[in-house]
Motif scaffolding. Structure first.
Motif, PDB file in Angstrom:
ATOM      1  N   ASP A 148       0.857  -1.188   0.143  1.00 42.47           N
ATOM      2  CA  ASP A 148       0.069  -0.023  -0.099  1.00 42.47           C
ATOM      3  C   ASP A 148       0.867   1.269  -0.055  1.00 42.47           C
ATOM      4  O   ASP A 148       1.962   1.471   0.822  1.00 42.47           O
ATOM      5  CB  ASP A 148      -0.818   0.054   1.340  1.00 42.47           C
ATOM      6  N   GLY A 150      -0.855   4.265  -0.032  1.00 39.99           N
ATOM      7  CA  GLY A 150      -1.640   5.418   0.606  1.00 39.99           C
ATOM      8  C   GLY A 150      -3.037   4.733   0.764  1.00 39.99           C
ATOM      9  O   GLY A 150      -3.130   3.236   0.775  1.00 39.99           O
ATOM     10  N   THR A 151      -3.929   5.476   1.125  1.00 43.25           N
ATOM     11  CA  THR A 151      -5.534   5.112   1.745  1.00 43.25           C
ATOM     12  C   THR A 151      -6.245   4.824   0.418  1.00 43.25           C
ATOM     13  O   THR A 151      -7.197   4.238   0.670  1.00 43.25           O
ATOM     14  CB  THR A 151      -5.677   5.510   2.760  1.00 43.25           C
ATOM     15  N   GLU A 152      -6.024   5.657  -0.392  1.00 44.32           N
ATOM     16  CA  GLU A 152      -6.860   5.517  -1.774  1.00 44.32           C
ATOM     17  C   GLU A 152      -6.980   4.318  -2.148  1.00 44.32           C
ATOM     18  O   GLU A 152      -5.932   3.619  -2.632  1.00 44.32           O
ATOM     19  CB  GLU A 152      -6.575   6.673  -2.653  1.00 44.32           C
ATOM     20  N   PRO A 153      -8.268   3.826  -2.762  1.00 44.24           N
ATOM     21  CA  PRO A 153      -8.427   2.512  -3.571  1.00 44.24           C
ATOM     22  C   PRO A 153      -7.403   2.521  -4.631  1.00 44.24           C
ATOM     23  O   PRO A 153      -7.558   3.420  -5.598  1.00 44.24           O
ATOM     24  CB  PRO A 153      -9.857   2.317  -3.668  1.00 44.24           C
ATOM     25  N   ASP A 155      -4.220   2.528  -4.797  1.00 43.51           N
ATOM     26  CA  ASP A 155      -2.949   3.574  -4.521  1.00 43.51           C
ATOM     27  C   ASP A 155      -1.865   2.352  -3.900  1.00 43.51           C
ATOM     28  O   ASP A 155      -1.848   2.351  -2.701  1.00 43.51           O
ATOM     29  CB  ASP A 155      -3.150   4.795  -3.749  1.00 43.51           C
ATOM     30  N   SER A 304     -14.817  -2.415  -1.364  1.00 41.94           N
ATOM     31  CA  SER A 304     -13.864  -1.177  -1.728  1.00 41.94           C
ATOM     32  C   SER A 304     -12.873  -1.139  -0.734  1.00 41.94           C
ATOM     33  O   SER A 304     -13.262  -1.490   0.465  1.00 41.94           O
ATOM     34  CB  SER A 304     -14.525   0.298  -1.905  1.00 41.94           C
ATOM     35  N   PRO A 306      -8.761  -0.114   0.832  1.00 49.91           N
ATOM     36  CA  PRO A 306      -7.699   0.963   0.419  1.00 49.91           C
ATOM     37  C   PRO A 306      -6.271   0.381   0.097  1.00 49.91           C
ATOM     38  O   PRO A 306      -5.944  -0.770  -0.043  1.00 49.91           O
ATOM     39  CB  PRO A 306      -7.473   1.238   2.108  1.00 49.91           C
ATOM     40  N   GLY A 310      -7.509  -1.917  -3.682  1.00 53.24           N
ATOM     41  CA  GLY A 310      -8.602  -1.369  -4.412  1.00 53.24           C
ATOM     42  C   GLY A 310      -9.950  -1.825  -4.372  1.00 53.24           C
ATOM     43  O   GLY A 310     -10.584  -1.722  -3.375  1.00 53.24           O
ATOM     44  N   CYS A 352     -10.856  -3.695   4.484  1.00 53.26           N
ATOM     45  CA  CYS A 352     -11.764  -3.134   3.355  1.00 53.26           C
ATOM     46  C   CYS A 352     -13.079  -2.945   4.122  1.00 53.26           C
ATOM     47  O   CYS A 352     -13.367  -3.331   5.252  1.00 53.26           O
ATOM     48  CB  CYS A 352     -12.070  -4.366   2.183  1.00 53.26           C
TER      49      CYS A 352
END
Length: 364
Positions: A148, A150-153, A155, A304, A306, A310, A352
């Protein structure tokens, strides 16, 4: 002897000592050169800077045990790649193909299976090696890990290595650990160089092996990926007597297979994360495929996630549907409930959201 002579004696001794030191150094250098020391040093230096400096050279040396190899690699059209090759009479063939790509890109060339062993130790990854293969295949294995950024799906990064090393035997835990260290070390180095703030896991110890249909166990003894999916009463009613599972741990593809008395497949549960949705064409399925009572006993949920995870899709497929025979009618409400338990447990391990039947699964 005069005072001048007294001063010259130490100087002559120093000169002789210097000359002796130089001679020894030259001789040592010649021996180093003649014995192949220079080539070994040059080979080690090349490994340290191989593949833009991201190849985990120390871990690779531990895995190869002194075998000499050549390397090549760098940015590619879809992924960063690194190739390691070697072949001689003593060490046999050496082949490692490493790649790192963005989690949002297609997973072409990246392998993972629901029966692969999880890496554990804070990593989301898997090790693929079948103990049931022929003796000459014991040097073949694959490892996949997700990082990972970042925390955005979406990313994050997906790194993998597939290998064939004739002298290796990946039925030995120490060699599985060493191959895993090559991949994780390389992936973390690439992440840091490219600005991905991934939190690495701990050193992997005693990573497991893939399971196969021969590795079924009594259903009453499940404790890994099948634990909590089905209660005992429902299992008895469905004719479930055995299960094939891996130990707990987040992986790119997870699974649980429930079977009859002799391990005969009855129901299969699978979770796909991030770019691995493409392994089964799941990125092409829309919401209409997620809901309703399907005659073939197939249901899906989505969530969804992080980072590299994704989007995730969770599926149950009945082996008692078309093309198979069963004395039992399909328990559609029971299948949906079992899938939800499987999905919620897996989603929690990956951080998730709650899996639902209305989440869009097209793309990442």
């Amino acid at each position: 002897m005069s005072e001048t002579d007294d001063r010259l004696v130490p100087r002559r001794r120093v000169r002789r000592a210097v000359a002796w030191t130089v001679s020894v150094a030259v001789a040592a250098g010649a021996v180093f050169w003649m014995s192949g020391g220079w080539d070994a040093w040059r080979h080690d230096a090349a490994l340290d800077s191989a593949c833009e400096g991201d190849l985990a050279a120390g871990e690779l040396r531990a895995l190869l045990g002194g075998a000499e190899v050549t390397t090549s690699g760098g940015p590619g059209e879809r992924a960063w790649w690194c190739r390691v090759r070697g072949a001689d009479d003593e060490d046999g063939r050496v082949r490692l193909d490493l790649s790192v790509r963005r989690a949002g890109s297609p997973a072409a060339g990246v392998e993972a299976d629901r029966e692969d062993a999880p890496l554990g130790h804070g990593w989301t990854g898997s090790f693929g090696f079948s103990p049931d293969g022929d003796a000459e295949d014991r040097g073949e294995a694959r490892v996949t890990v997700m990082l990972d950024c970042g925390t955005e799906p979406g990313d994050g990064l997906v790194a993998s290595v597939s290998t064939r090393i004739d002298r290796a035997d990946f039925s030995r835990a120490v060699e599985r650990d060493r191959l895993t260290a090559v991949l994780t070390g390389t992936a973390v180095s690439y992440a840091r160089r490219t600005g991905c703030e991934a939190a690495p896991g701990r050193p992997v110890k005693n990573v497991g092996m893939s399971v196969t249909s021969w590795d079924h166990r009594p259903f009453a003894e499940v404790s890994g990926s099948c634990a909590g999916v089905l209660d005992a009463a429902t299992a008895a009613r469905w004719g479930v007597r055995t299960a094939v599972e891996t130990v707990p741990g987040p992986k790119p593809v997870e699974g649980c297979a429930l079977g009859g008395t002799a391990g005969t497949p009855l129901y299969g549960f699978t979770a796909f994360y991030g770019p691995f949705l493409g392994l089964k064409g799941m990125e092409q399925r829309d919401d209409a495929r997620l809901v309703g009572a399907h005659r073939d006993g197939r249901y899906m949920l989505a969530a969804s996630c992080p980072g590299a995870g994704g989007k995730a899709v969770y599926e149950v497929a009945s082996r008692t549907g078309a093309g198979h025979t069963s004395v039992l009618a399909l328990d559609h409400p029971g299948l949906r409930a079992a899938l939800r338990r499987f999905a919620e447990k897996s989603a929690k391990a990956h951080g998730c959201g709650v899996p639902t039947a209305s989440s869009a699964v097209s793309g990442n």
